[in-house]
Design a protein around this motif. Structure first.
Motif, PDB file in Angstrom:
ATOM      1  N   THR A 216     -69.345  19.880 -20.587  1.00 43.07           N
ATOM      2  CA  THR A 216     -70.798  20.004 -20.574  1.00 43.07           C
ATOM      3  C   THR A 216     -71.165  21.474 -20.502  1.00 43.07           C
ATOM      4  O   THR A 216     -70.302  22.349 -20.354  1.00 43.07           O
ATOM      5  N   MET A 217     -72.466  21.733 -20.583  1.00 41.75           N
ATOM      6  CA  MET A 217     -72.932  23.120 -20.457  1.00 41.75           C
ATOM      7  C   MET A 217     -72.739  23.639 -19.039  1.00 41.75           C
ATOM      8  O   MET A 217     -72.751  24.849 -18.807  1.00 41.75           O
ATOM      9  N   LEU A 218     -72.579  22.716 -18.087  1.00 41.29           N
ATOM     10  CA  LEU A 218     -72.431  23.132 -16.691  1.00 41.29           C
ATOM     11  C   LEU A 218     -71.000  23.546 -16.368  1.00 41.29           C
ATOM     12  O   LEU A 218     -70.767  24.499 -15.647  1.00 41.29           O
ATOM     13  N   ARG A 219     -70.027  22.773 -16.886  1.00 38.78           N
ATOM     14  CA  ARG A 219     -68.633  23.084 -16.572  1.00 38.78           C
ATOM     15  C   ARG A 219     -67.710  22.394 -17.555  1.00 38.78           C
ATOM     16  O   ARG A 219     -68.108  21.460 -18.252  1.00 38.78           O
ATOM     17  N   GLU A 220     -66.459  22.838 -17.562  1.00 39.38           N
ATOM     18  CA  GLU A 220     -65.447  22.212 -18.392  1.00 39.38           C
ATOM     19  C   GLU A 220     -64.862  21.004 -17.656  1.00 39.38           C
ATOM     20  O   GLU A 220     -64.635  21.055 -16.447  1.00 39.38           O
ATOM     21  N   ALA A 221     -64.597  19.933 -18.385  1.00 42.17           N
ATOM     22  CA  ALA A 221     -64.040  18.721 -17.782  1.00 42.17           C
ATOM     23  C   ALA A 221     -62.589  18.930 -17.389  1.00 42.17           C
ATOM     24  O   ALA A 221     -61.850  19.687 -18.043  1.00 42.17           O
ATOM     25  N   VAL A 222     -62.169  18.256 -16.342  1.00 43.93           N
ATOM     26  CA  VAL A 222     -60.766  18.293 -15.920  1.00 43.93           C
ATOM     27  C   VAL A 222     -59.946  17.496 -16.931  1.00 43.93           C
ATOM     28  O   VAL A 222     -60.287  16.360 -17.249  1.00 43.93           O
ATOM     29  N   PRO A 223     -58.851  18.037 -17.449  1.00 45.97           N
ATOM     30  CA  PRO A 223     -58.031  17.323 -18.446  1.00 45.97           C
ATOM     31  C   PRO A 223     -57.454  16.020 -17.894  1.00 45.97           C
ATOM     32  O   PRO A 223     -57.271  15.852 -16.680  1.00 45.97           O
ATOM     33  N   VAL A 224     -57.144  15.093 -18.807  1.00 43.32           N
ATOM     34  CA  VAL A 224     -56.634  13.778 -18.413  1.00 43.32           C
ATOM     35  C   VAL A 224     -55.334  13.908 -17.630  1.00 43.32           C
ATOM     36  O   VAL A 224     -55.139  13.243 -16.603  1.00 43.32           O
ATOM     37  N   ARG A 225     -54.418  14.733 -18.084  1.00 43.73           N
ATOM     38  CA  ARG A 225     -53.124  14.866 -17.402  1.00 43.73           C
ATOM     39  C   ARG A 225     -53.317  15.364 -15.969  1.00 43.73           C
ATOM     40  O   ARG A 225     -52.634  14.895 -15.048  1.00 43.73           O
ATOM     41  N   GLN A 226     -54.222  16.278 -15.771  1.00 44.32           N
ATOM     42  CA  GLN A 226     -54.459  16.782 -14.425  1.00 44.32           C
ATOM     43  C   GLN A 226     -55.119  15.714 -13.560  1.00 44.32           C
ATOM     44  O   GLN A 226     -54.807  15.601 -12.367  1.00 44.32           O
ATOM     45  N   ARG A 227     -56.026  14.943 -14.146  1.00 43.46           N
ATOM     46  CA  ARG A 227     -56.668  13.850 -13.393  1.00 43.46           C
ATOM     47  C   ARG A 227     -55.625  12.851 -12.903  1.00 43.46           C
ATOM     48  O   ARG A 227     -55.605  12.466 -11.728  1.00 43.46           O
ATOM     49  N   VAL A 228     -54.760  12.439 -13.813  1.00 47.95           N
ATOM     50  CA  VAL A 228     -53.732  11.460 -13.441  1.00 47.95           C
ATOM     51  C   VAL A 228     -52.753  12.067 -12.443  1.00 47.95           C
ATOM     52  O   VAL A 228     -52.316  11.407 -11.487  1.00 47.95           O
ATOM     53  N   ALA A 229     -52.426  13.341 -12.622  1.00 50.49           N
ATOM     54  CA  ALA A 229     -51.484  13.990 -11.708  1.00 50.49           C
ATOM     55  C   ALA A 229     -52.036  14.078 -10.294  1.00 50.49           C
ATOM     56  O   ALA A 229     -51.307  13.874  -9.313  1.00 50.49           O
ATOM     57  N   VAL A 230     -53.329  14.387 -10.159  1.00 52.53           N
ATOM     58  CA  VAL A 230     -53.946  14.449  -8.822  1.00 52.53           C
ATOM     59  C   VAL A 230     -53.806  13.106  -8.119  1.00 52.53           C
ATOM     60  O   VAL A 230     -53.426  13.031  -6.935  1.00 52.53           O
ATOM     61  N   CYS A 231     -54.093  12.025  -8.836  1.00 55.35           N
ATOM     62  CA  CYS A 231     -54.025  10.688  -8.230  1.00 55.35           C
ATOM     63  C   CYS A 231     -52.595  10.335  -7.833  1.00 55.35           C
ATOM     64  O   CYS A 231     -52.336   9.915  -6.699  1.00 55.35           O
ATOM     65  N   ILE A 232     -51.643  10.524  -8.759  1.00 51.47           N
ATOM     66  CA  ILE A 232     -50.262  10.123  -8.472  1.00 51.47           C
ATOM     67  C   ILE A 232     -49.667  10.987  -7.362  1.00 51.47           C
ATOM     68  O   ILE A 232     -48.933  10.496  -6.499  1.00 51.47           O
ATOM     69  N   TRP A 233     -49.981  12.292  -7.360  1.00 53.73           N
ATOM     70  CA  TRP A 233     -49.476  13.144  -6.285  1.00 53.73           C
ATOM     71  C   TRP A 233     -50.018  12.704  -4.927  1.00 53.73           C
ATOM     72  O   TRP A 233     -49.278  12.672  -3.937  1.00 53.73           O
ATOM     73  N   ARG A 234     -51.276  12.378  -4.883  1.00 51.63           N
ATOM     74  CA  ARG A 234     -51.889  11.927  -3.629  1.00 51.63           C
ATOM     75  C   ARG A 234     -51.243  10.626  -3.139  1.00 51.63           C
ATOM     76  O   ARG A 234     -50.947  10.473  -1.951  1.00 51.63           O
ATOM     77  N   LEU A 235     -50.980   9.684  -4.044  1.00 51.57           N
ATOM     78  CA  LEU A 235     -50.345   8.425  -3.661  1.00 51.57           C
ATOM     79  C   LEU A 235     -48.887   8.650  -3.268  1.00 51.57           C
ATOM     80  O   LEU A 235     -48.389   8.020  -2.331  1.00 51.57           O
ATOM     81  N   ALA A 236     -48.214   9.545  -3.963  1.00 48.93           N
ATOM     82  CA  ALA A 236     -46.789   9.743  -3.726  1.00 48.93           C
ATOM     83  C   ALA A 236     -46.505  10.470  -2.417  1.00 48.93           C
ATOM     84  O   ALA A 236     -45.521  10.178  -1.740  1.00 48.93           O
ATOM     85  N   THR A 237     -47.347  11.416  -2.049  1.00 49.31           N
ATOM     86  CA  THR A 237     -47.079  12.236  -0.859  1.00 49.31           C
ATOM     87  C   THR A 237     -47.935  11.858   0.340  1.00 49.31           C
ATOM     88  O   THR A 237     -47.530  12.106   1.475  1.00 49.31           O
ATOM     89  N   GLY A 238     -49.116  11.299   0.087  1.00 44.09           N
ATOM     90  CA  GLY A 238     -50.026  11.007   1.183  1.00 44.09           C
ATOM     91  C   GLY A 238     -50.612  12.258   1.811  1.00 44.09           C
ATOM     92  O   GLY A 238     -51.114  12.207   2.943  1.00 44.09           O
TER      93      GLY A 238
END
Length: 516
Positions: A216-238
């Protein structure tokens, strides 16, 4: 004169008669005295005996009265106990019903709030875009009035596309950029995300259409790979969100939102593909594999219920209080339950998530969709093997739980334990792989079913793709089982279990390790 009269024969006879009379009277008086003494002593003995009997009778009456009082007190105590238990069950049932309604209310409220936020965000974006266009027009008109002195700069901005008009804090993404590079070692990537690069890439491709966002004009979107990585890292490490934020170079609230969005996408897109009840062909394969393991025919699943620790909720605290974990750990514990059925490879085919930790395994089973489907006839002629916390039913096969077991029953319990071990080891790997399940999480209670469902789906994907577990992630799974109040729900199931136990022993399928 006197002598003459005394010598008179008549007088002599009179004196003699008088003396005899006096002697007889004294003798009679003596005899009467002796007889009255004997009678007095006999009367005194009778009185003492009678008094002793009265005392003994009084003691016996007192003892009978005390015994009657004890029986009456015990009866009253038992009635009070039964009344208290009935009231406790009634209150627990009411509390669970209230919790179910409250969850539905929170779900509806969350959906309404999400729609409202989306509309508000769209309105803000539209307003900002309108303001930006107006500002650009105003700037162009000024440039025209001033003769276009800055025309070169204006043209350069237009050629470069829309410019970011929202200040964003600069955060380091060095760690994620390193993990995301092609040169990052496979083993290190698997240790960080509990899966290889190919599996991670497959998940990203599957979720891309749902989780991808546009710039958007406000900011760049977070890429799909980074989105999925944030979720899996959070679940994997707690790890806490503040550490996840630093590692991926994103804001804390952004990380929290990404975890929930990706988990929701996993549950919506991947769960129908990777967590489903087996079809007819798969059921035949599962039966054959379980029979190879245990010798027990027609087994389509191994069932187990585990507890996930949570922070004390603000509502229905008593329902989530885990008494058995509290007593064992000497620390107040609250939890929710996850009931799962797995195939011989430890892949989940059914899960029931989110019931309070105070509920025993048999009540969780009765609340599950699996129980409703079984009542509809889907489990006819097949078995799901469970532990001693479940009741024996037409489709649930459990071990013998009485104290004194026969040789045949011992052998049956030994073989059915091999089937139970499959589901318990699957839950152990689930918690080893996703460490967020081992400790109390920051996720809100109403969001936990989505997160736990995503963990089960990702577990299945890793198991199907033969992703090895890191030996350092060993976790001891401990869940207390309570024998249900009504352990026998079907007479025909009892006869079928006896027949299976008999066949196991007499067809040399049952071992005898319990004798060693």
């Amino acid at each position: 004169m006197d002598d003459t009269m005394s010598n008179n024969p008549v007088n002599k006879r009179r004196r003699r008669r008088k003396e005899n009379f006096v002697g007889d009277n004294s003798t009679n008086q003596k005899d009467n005295g002796d007889e009255s003494g004997v009678e007095g002593s006999e009367k005194q003995g009778v009185v003492k005996t009678k008094g002793l009997k009265e005392i003994i009778t009084s003691l016996l009456l007192l003892e009978e009265q005390e015994k009657s009082d004890r029986e009456e007190w015990a009866k009253t105590h038992q009635e009070d106990k039964l009344l208290f238990e009935a009231n406790h069950k009634k209150r627990t049932r009411a509390m669970l019903d209230y919790h179910s309604k409250l969850q539905d209310y929170h779900h509806n409220l969350q959906n309404t709030d999400a729609v409202r936020k989306r509309k508000s965000r769209n309105n803000v974006t539209a307003a900002v875009a309108t303001a930006a266009v107006a500002a650009a027009d105003f700037e162009d008109s000024n440039q025209k009035r001033t003769g276009g002195g800055n025309g070169g700069n204006s043209g350069g901005a237009a050629a470069g596309g829309p410019q970011r008009r929202l200040w964003v804090k600069n955060r380091s993404k060095a760690w994620w950029d390193q993990c995301n590079s092609a040169e990052f070692p496979e083993e290190e990537f698997k240790k960080a995300f509990r899966m290889g690069k190919d599996t991670f890439e497959m998940i990203c491709n599957e979720l891309s259409s749902v989780v991808a966002k546009e710039n958007t004009m406000l900011r760049e979107a977070v890429p799909v790979r980074q989105r999925v990585a944030v979720c899996i890292w959070r679940l994997a490490t707690g790890e806490p969100l503040r550490l996840v934020s630093k590692r991926f170079g994103l804001g804390i609230s952004t990380c929290h939102k990404l975890v929930l969005e990706v988990c929701s996408a996993i549950r919506t897109v991947l769960m129908p593909k990777y967590l489903q009840w087996p079809d007819e062909e798969s059921s035949r394969r599962i039966k054959d594999e379980f029979e190879t393991i245990s010798g027990i025919p027609n087994v389509v699943g191994s069932m187990y219920t585990t507890h996930i620790p949570i922070i004390a909720p603000k509502i229905s605290v008593a329902a989530y209080f885990n008494k058995r974990h509290t007593e064992r750990n000497q620390k107040t514990s609250y939890s929710i339950t996850v009931q799962g059925v797995v195939d011989p490879n430890g892949v989940f085919t059914d899960v029931c998530i989110g019931w309070p930790g105070s509920m025993p395994d048999d009540q969780v089973l009765e609340k599950s969709a699996l129980f409703q489907r079984a009542n509809g006839g889907i489990m006819k002629g097949v078995w799901i093997v469970g532990g001693s916390g479940y009741p024996l039913m037409d489709w649930v096969l459990v071990p013998f739980t009485q104290q004194h077991l026969t040789w045949t029953q011992h052998a049956f319990n030994e073989k059915i334990g091999e089937v139970q071990r499959v589901s318990k080891e699957a839950f152990a790997r689930l918690k080893e792989r996703w460490c967020c399940l081992q400790k109390r999480t920051e996720v809100k209670l109403q969001d936990l079913p989505v997160v736990l469902g995503a963990c089960c789906v990702l577990h299945n994907i890793c198991e199907m793709r033969n992703e090895d577990m890191d030996p350092e992630l060993k976790f001891d799974l401990i869940d207390d089982e309570m024998v249900p109040e009504v352990g026998l729900r079907s007479v025909s199931a009892m006869k079928a279990r006896d027949a299976i136990a008999h066949n196991l022993l007499h067809h040399n399928h049952a071992g005898t390790s319990f004798l060693s």
